[in-house]
Design an enzyme around this catalytic site. Structure first.
Site, PDB file in Angstrom:
ATOM      1  N   GLU A 262       0.822  -1.211   0.000  1.00 42.25           N
ATOM      2  CA  GLU A 262       0.000   0.000   0.000  1.00 42.25           C
ATOM      3  C   GLU A 262       0.860   1.268   0.000  1.00 42.25           C
ATOM      4  O   GLU A 262       0.436   2.310  -0.477  1.00 42.25           O
ATOM      5  CB  GLU A 262      -0.924  -0.023   1.238  1.00 42.25           C
ATOM      6  CG  GLU A 262      -2.235   0.709   1.023  1.00 42.25           C
ATOM      7  CD  GLU A 262      -3.228   0.501   2.161  1.00 42.25           C
ATOM      8  OE1 GLU A 262      -2.964  -0.295   3.072  1.00 42.25           O
ATOM      9  OE2 GLU A 262      -4.280   1.159   2.127  1.00 42.25           O
ATOM     10  N   HIS A 288       8.747 -27.305   0.493  1.00 47.98           N
ATOM     11  CA  HIS A 288       8.110 -28.339  -0.316  1.00 47.98           C
ATOM     12  C   HIS A 288       7.046 -27.712  -1.193  1.00 47.98           C
ATOM     13  O   HIS A 288       6.044 -28.344  -1.529  1.00 47.98           O
ATOM     14  CB  HIS A 288       7.518 -29.413   0.598  1.00 47.98           C
ATOM     15  CG  HIS A 288       8.555 -29.999   1.493  1.00 47.98           C
ATOM     16  ND1 HIS A 288       9.293 -31.101   1.139  1.00 47.98           N
ATOM     17  CD2 HIS A 288       9.045 -29.563   2.685  1.00 47.98           C
ATOM     18  CE1 HIS A 288      10.177 -31.350   2.103  1.00 47.98           C
ATOM     19  NE2 HIS A 288      10.052 -30.425   3.043  1.00 47.98           N
ATOM     20  N   LYS A 401     -12.897   2.891  -2.754  1.00 52.11           N
ATOM     21  CA  LYS A 401     -13.849   3.205  -1.673  1.00 52.11           C
ATOM     22  C   LYS A 401     -14.949   4.146  -2.186  1.00 52.11           C
ATOM     23  O   LYS A 401     -16.119   3.969  -1.892  1.00 52.11           O
ATOM     24  CB  LYS A 401     -13.119   3.897  -0.514  1.00 52.11           C
ATOM     25  CG  LYS A 401     -12.458   2.965   0.490  1.00 52.11           C
ATOM     26  CD  LYS A 401     -12.007   3.773   1.725  1.00 52.11           C
ATOM     27  CE  LYS A 401     -11.295   2.945   2.756  1.00 52.11           C
ATOM     28  NZ  LYS A 401     -10.839   3.692   3.924  1.00 52.11           N
TER      29      LYS A 401
HETATM   30  O1  PA5 Z   1      -3.078   1.853   5.895  1.00 56.58           O
HETATM   31  C1  PA5 Z   1      -4.167   2.301   5.658  1.00 56.58           C
HETATM   32  O2  PA5 Z   1      -4.409   3.526   5.693  1.00 56.58           O
HETATM   33  C2  PA5 Z   1      -5.350   1.409   5.338  1.00 56.58           C
HETATM   34  O3  PA5 Z   1      -4.989   0.086   5.147  1.00 56.58           O
HETATM   35  C3  PA5 Z   1      -6.366   1.462   6.444  1.00 56.58           C
HETATM   36  O4  PA5 Z   1      -5.802   0.965   7.621  1.00 56.58           O
HETATM   37  C4  PA5 Z   1      -7.629   0.684   6.101  1.00 56.58           C
HETATM   38  O5  PA5 Z   1      -8.142   1.067   4.860  1.00 56.58           O
HETATM   39  C5  PA5 Z   1      -8.675   0.907   7.164  1.00 56.58           C
HETATM   40  O6  PA5 Z   1      -8.953   2.270   7.231  1.00 56.58           O
HETATM   41  P1  PA5 Z   1      -9.553   2.948   8.517  1.00 56.58           P
HETATM   42  O7  PA5 Z   1      -8.593   2.769   9.628  1.00 56.58           O
HETATM   43  O8  PA5 Z   1      -9.749   4.365   8.129  1.00 56.58           O
HETATM   44  O9  PA5 Z   1     -10.847   2.247   8.802  1.00 56.58           O
END
Ligand code: PA5
Length: 413
Positions: A262, A288, A401
């Site tokens: 990410e 394996h 989203k």
């Molecule tokens: O690292 C990030 O920003 C994302 O992976 C969030 O943790 C994830 O989308 C969840 O978002 P939120 O904490 O706003 O619910």
């Protein structure tokens, strides 16, 4: 925690060019002067925990409602140190009815505390699950249900914060600039870990110690590996594989996948799609399996292995072995066999020219885990510098989203 560079990378790391030193200097200046969100807010709020805990009702389980960075960090610690917890932690991070039903049928809600965690406060999985669990808590506890839920979210904005303020729920904050995947060493991870008996101070001590070693230029291996890894990335090594020979680090691998994927999978300023795909395998099980691909498959992988040196748990194979074919196992302990399996894997990879490093622990402790988390953060952010991208945003995730909210009819989309 000690990093041993495999033969191929060991030669490369010593080519500590003026360019490398310049980039390291710039990075250290930024770290020391401005800091990064994960270094500035480390351990935030931890001093208040004992007081909060003392007024909470009795519970045996914690149900965490959260996804991605709001849940994975806690899960990684819980899976790495199951013996250090005195409560059970359950994590709901999905909208899949089967999983929700399974959890609700497994966990005794009457003995549970629910913690709803979301930085943005608007994540659909967490919002939906929070409403569902509130319904369950009301059924179970009547008027006393509010004592059974806790919110961890942005201090000012987001649906969850608004909801929490309107209803006067118990809550803690996540610093506005701290993104989910960088938040395990804040209230997001530390609070549920603390409530379930885990020694969070040791975890913090390790992370802070590693951060200080880097800030003071005492440890430089994270930069050396960062440079080596990107040197190979530019040559087409598009995969970064983690392979712990410590099975309970598998979830650490999943946490790292989120952090690396990410943070670094981005479109750069030139409009190019970039990023190195993180994967996780576990030794010796996957010797394996995918190890065949690591050895003889495309030359596109850099590998990080993990090993625990401690032989505290000593399990020996049968001393008297009648069958000749098994005599090579005579008096061997499983730790000896594990060590030899790892050594064999490393030797074969080096012979076949696959770049790798080995992270060794005398013993995997919360403190060492803290060091490993900080190493991972710094490696990610330093790699982003080399790639010239922002490691703290996630426009691709946000795009998905928005489409989803629109389809669900959320106001403003
Ligand atoms: O690292 C990030 O920003 C994302 O992976 C969030 O943790 C994830 O989308 C969840 O978002 P939120 O904490 O706003 O619910």
């Amino acid at each position: 925690m000690k990093i041993v560079f495999g033969k191929i990378l060991d030669e490369l790391r010593h080519k500590n060019t003026a360019d490398c030193r310049l980039l390291r200097g710039e990075f250290l200046l930024k770290l020391n002067v401005e800091g990064f969100p994960f270094s500035k807010h480390i351990g935030n709020g931890v001093k208040k925990y004992e007081e909060i805990k003392s007024v909470l009702p009795y519970f045996e389980n914690i149900i965490i409602l959260g996804i991605g960075g709001s849940a994975l960090g806690t899960k990684m610690i819980y899976d790495a140190f199951p013996h250090l917890f005195n409560k059970k932690i359950y994590i709901l991070d999905t909208t899949e009815p089967y999983e929700i039903d399974k959890l609700l049928n497994t966990v005794d809600i009457a003995k549970s505390l629910v913690i709803s965690i979301s930085k943005s406060g608007s994540t659909i999985e967490t919002a939906g699950l929070t409403l569902l669990l509130i319904k369950r808590l009301k059924n179970e506890f009547g008027d006393l249900w509010k004592n059974r839920i806790f919110f961890i979210t942005d201090p000012m904005s987001g649906d969850l914060r608004e909801y929490s303020n309107e209803n006067d729920f118990n809550s803690l904050s996540i610093p506005p600039e701290l993104g989910g995947r960088y938040s395990v060493l804040s209230n997001v991870g530390l609070f549920p870990l603390y409530l379930s008996g885990f020694p969070v101070m040791e975890l913090l001590e390790g992370a802070i110690e590693y951060l200080d070693d880097i800030k003071n230029d005492i440890v430089i291996d994270v930069f050396e590996f960062g440079h080596c890894n990107m040197y190979f990335y530019e040559k087409g090594y598009n995969i970064l594989g983690l392979m712990p020979y410590v099975k309970r680090l598998k979830t650490f691998g999943e946490w790292f996948i989120q952090l690396w994927g990410e943070s670094l999978g981005k479109i750069n300023k030139k409009g190019e799609h970039i990023g190195q795909t993180p994967i996780v395998a576990v030794g010796p099980t996957d010797q394996h399996s995918i190890i065949q691909l690591f050895n003889e498959g495309p030359k596109d992988k850099v590998l990080i292995f993990f090993e625990e040196l401690s032989d505290e748990i000593n399990i020996n194979i049968e001393e008297k072995i009648d069958k000749k074919a098994f005599s090579y196992l005579h008096n061997k302990s499983f730790k000896e066999i594990l060590d030899i399996e790892l050594a064999g894997t490393l030797e074969s990879l080096s012979d076949l020219g696959v770049p790798n490093i080995l992270i060794q622990y005398d013993k995997l402790t919360p403190k060492e885990m803290g060091r490993t988390i900080m190493f991972s953060y710094l490696l990610t952010v330093f790699t982003a510098k080399l790639l010239e991208i922002d490691p703290f945003d996630q426009p691709g995730v946000e795009k998905g989203k928005k489409i989803m909210y629109k389809k669900l009819g959320k106001e403003g989309y």
